[in-house]
Motif scaffolding. Structure first.
Motif, PDB file in Angstrom:
ATOM      1  N   ASP A 179     122.815  43.340   0.208  1.00 27.76           N
ATOM      2  CA  ASP A 179     122.734  42.856  -1.175  1.00 27.76           C
ATOM      3  C   ASP A 179     123.596  41.623  -1.423  1.00 27.76           C
ATOM      4  O   ASP A 179     124.249  41.507  -2.459  1.00 27.76           O
ATOM      5  N   THR A 180     123.587  40.706  -0.476  1.00 23.75           N
ATOM      6  CA  THR A 180     124.299  39.447  -0.670  1.00 23.75           C
ATOM      7  C   THR A 180     123.503  38.577  -1.634  1.00 23.75           C
ATOM      8  O   THR A 180     122.332  38.285  -1.395  1.00 23.75           O
ATOM      9  N   LEU A 181     124.157  38.200  -2.743  1.00 25.03           N
ATOM     10  CA  LEU A 181     123.540  37.309  -3.731  1.00 25.03           C
ATOM     11  C   LEU A 181     124.029  35.906  -3.461  1.00 25.03           C
ATOM     12  O   LEU A 181     125.220  35.624  -3.526  1.00 25.03           O
ATOM     13  N   PHE A 182     123.096  35.021  -3.172  1.00 21.28           N
ATOM     14  CA  PHE A 182     123.392  33.650  -2.790  1.00 21.28           C
ATOM     15  C   PHE A 182     122.878  32.729  -3.890  1.00 21.28           C
ATOM     16  O   PHE A 182     121.709  32.808  -4.276  1.00 21.28           O
ATOM     17  N   LEU A 183     123.755  31.866  -4.416  1.00 29.11           N
ATOM     18  CA  LEU A 183     123.407  30.970  -5.513  1.00 29.11           C
ATOM     19  C   LEU A 183     123.354  29.534  -5.016  1.00 29.11           C
ATOM     20  O   LEU A 183     124.242  29.099  -4.277  1.00 29.11           O
ATOM     21  N   TYR A 184     122.313  28.808  -5.437  1.00 24.51           N
ATOM     22  CA  TYR A 184     122.115  27.414  -5.054  1.00 24.51           C
ATOM     23  C   TYR A 184     122.025  26.579  -6.334  1.00 24.51           C
ATOM     24  O   TYR A 184     121.187  26.858  -7.187  1.00 24.51           O
ATOM     25  N   LYS A 185     122.813  25.561  -6.447  1.00 23.89           N
ATOM     26  CA  LYS A 185     122.667  24.557  -7.495  1.00 23.89           C
ATOM     27  C   LYS A 185     122.059  23.349  -6.789  1.00 23.89           C
ATOM     28  O   LYS A 185     122.597  22.908  -5.779  1.00 23.89           O
ATOM     29  N   CYS A 186     120.934  22.819  -7.300  1.00 21.33           N
ATOM     30  CA  CYS A 186     120.197  21.766  -6.611  1.00 21.33           C
ATOM     31  C   CYS A 186     120.127  20.486  -7.436  1.00 21.33           C
ATOM     32  O   CYS A 186     120.018  20.539  -8.662  1.00 21.33           O
ATOM     33  N   SER A 187     120.137  19.346  -6.748  1.00 21.29           N
ATOM     34  CA  SER A 187     120.115  18.043  -7.410  1.00 21.29           C
ATOM     35  C   SER A 187     118.703  17.506  -7.637  1.00 21.29           C
ATOM     36  O   SER A 187     118.543  16.465  -8.256  1.00 21.29           O
ATOM     37  N   ASN A 188     117.704  18.206  -7.126  1.00 20.15           N
ATOM     38  CA  ASN A 188     116.323  17.781  -7.312  1.00 20.15           C
ATOM     39  C   ASN A 188     115.463  19.031  -7.401  1.00 20.15           C
ATOM     40  O   ASN A 188     115.847  20.092  -6.898  1.00 20.15           O
ATOM     41  N   TYR A 189     114.308  18.903  -8.008  1.00 20.63           N
ATOM     42  CA  TYR A 189     113.403  20.031  -8.140  1.00 20.63           C
ATOM     43  C   TYR A 189     112.715  20.325  -6.807  1.00 20.63           C
ATOM     44  O   TYR A 189     112.440  19.415  -6.027  1.00 20.63           O
ATOM     45  N   TYR A 190     112.439  21.592  -6.574  1.00 21.24           N
ATOM     46  CA  TYR A 190     111.737  22.012  -5.373  1.00 21.24           C
ATOM     47  C   TYR A 190     110.334  21.430  -5.360  1.00 21.24           C
ATOM     48  O   TYR A 190     109.610  21.470  -6.354  1.00 21.24           O
ATOM     49  N   GLN A 191     109.941  20.883  -4.220  1.00 18.72           N
ATOM     50  CA  GLN A 191     108.601  20.325  -4.035  1.00 18.72           C
ATOM     51  C   GLN A 191     108.041  20.887  -2.728  1.00 18.72           C
ATOM     52  O   GLN A 191     108.508  20.516  -1.650  1.00 18.72           O
ATOM     53  N   PRO A 192     107.070  21.803  -2.791  1.00 15.95           N
ATOM     54  CA  PRO A 192     106.548  22.424  -1.566  1.00 15.95           C
ATOM     55  C   PRO A 192     106.103  21.432  -0.499  1.00 15.95           C
ATOM     56  O   PRO A 192     106.324  21.657   0.695  1.00 15.95           O
ATOM     57  N   SER A 193     105.497  20.313  -0.887  1.00 18.14           N
ATOM     58  CA  SER A 193     105.009  19.343   0.099  1.00 18.14           C
ATOM     59  C   SER A 193     106.144  18.594   0.803  1.00 18.14           C
ATOM     60  O   SER A 193     105.917  17.932   1.810  1.00 18.14           O
TER      61      SER A 193
END
Length: 180
Positions: free
Chosen positions: A126-140
């Motif tokens: 149950d490790t909760l991992f948090l990510y703060k990102c500088s750009n939006y996720y883009q699948p391509s």
């Protein structure tokens, strides 16, 4: 806040000052001013969270330009071995990695600039991992490197990690053409 610059240029570890008493603990988990002064001056636009059982290994991932992401990562519960690999093709540390244990007791965070592949291994259930990102996720724009590439020589500290099918077929560094 304690600031540690790692051997790979741009990778920064932040360990906050924790105020604890019988009720629990309090700490500042983000300060734009401190991040900027330390060299992590990026706009944050998206937060992500994952929950992993012990032995799960996620990575090594990145987003290609123009959708590249810097990340500020931390563990809210449990412990994880966090790994970043320099994939900036003209960098003197290209192909080298840094591994940092992140845990919910120390509240430490790692800044991962663009131009790095990132992954982690959950060291507790149950490790909760948090990510703060500088750009939006883009699948391509998804990219990655094979987690167990001998050329990278990463010691994940796991004997039989749980890997997604997608992560099992990522390229090794020798066959990789970096977009950075």
């Amino acid at each position: 806040m304690e600031i540690k610059h790692h051997a790979l240029a741009g990778v920064i570890e932040f360990t906050p000052r924790v105020f604890g008493d019988a009720r629990g603990a309090f700490f500042e988990s983000f300060s734009e001013k401190i991040m900027r002064e330390a060299g992590a001056d990026v706009p944050w636009v998206q937060d992500n969270q994952s929950r992993s059982m012990r032995g799960v290994l996620r990575g090594l991932h990145f987003q290609c330009p123009p959708h590249a992401q810097a990340k500020l990562v931390r563990v809210a519960q449990g412990r994880a071995l966090d790994v970043v690999v320099d994939i900036r093709r003209n960098s003197p540390t290209y192909g080298q990695h840094v591994a940092v244990e992140l845990d919910a007791t120390r509240f430490n965070m790692l800044y991962v600039p663009t131009g790095f592949a990132h992954g982690f291994a959950a060291l507790e259930d149950d490790t909760l991992f948090l990510y703060k990102c500088s750009n939006y996720y883009q699948p391509s724009a998804e990219g990655g490197l094979y987690w167990n590439d001998p050329q990278l020589g990463i010691d994940w500290g796991l004997t039989d990690p749980i890997i997604s099918p997608k992560d099992q077929v990522l390229p090794q560094l020798a066959e990789f053409d970096s977009p950075f």
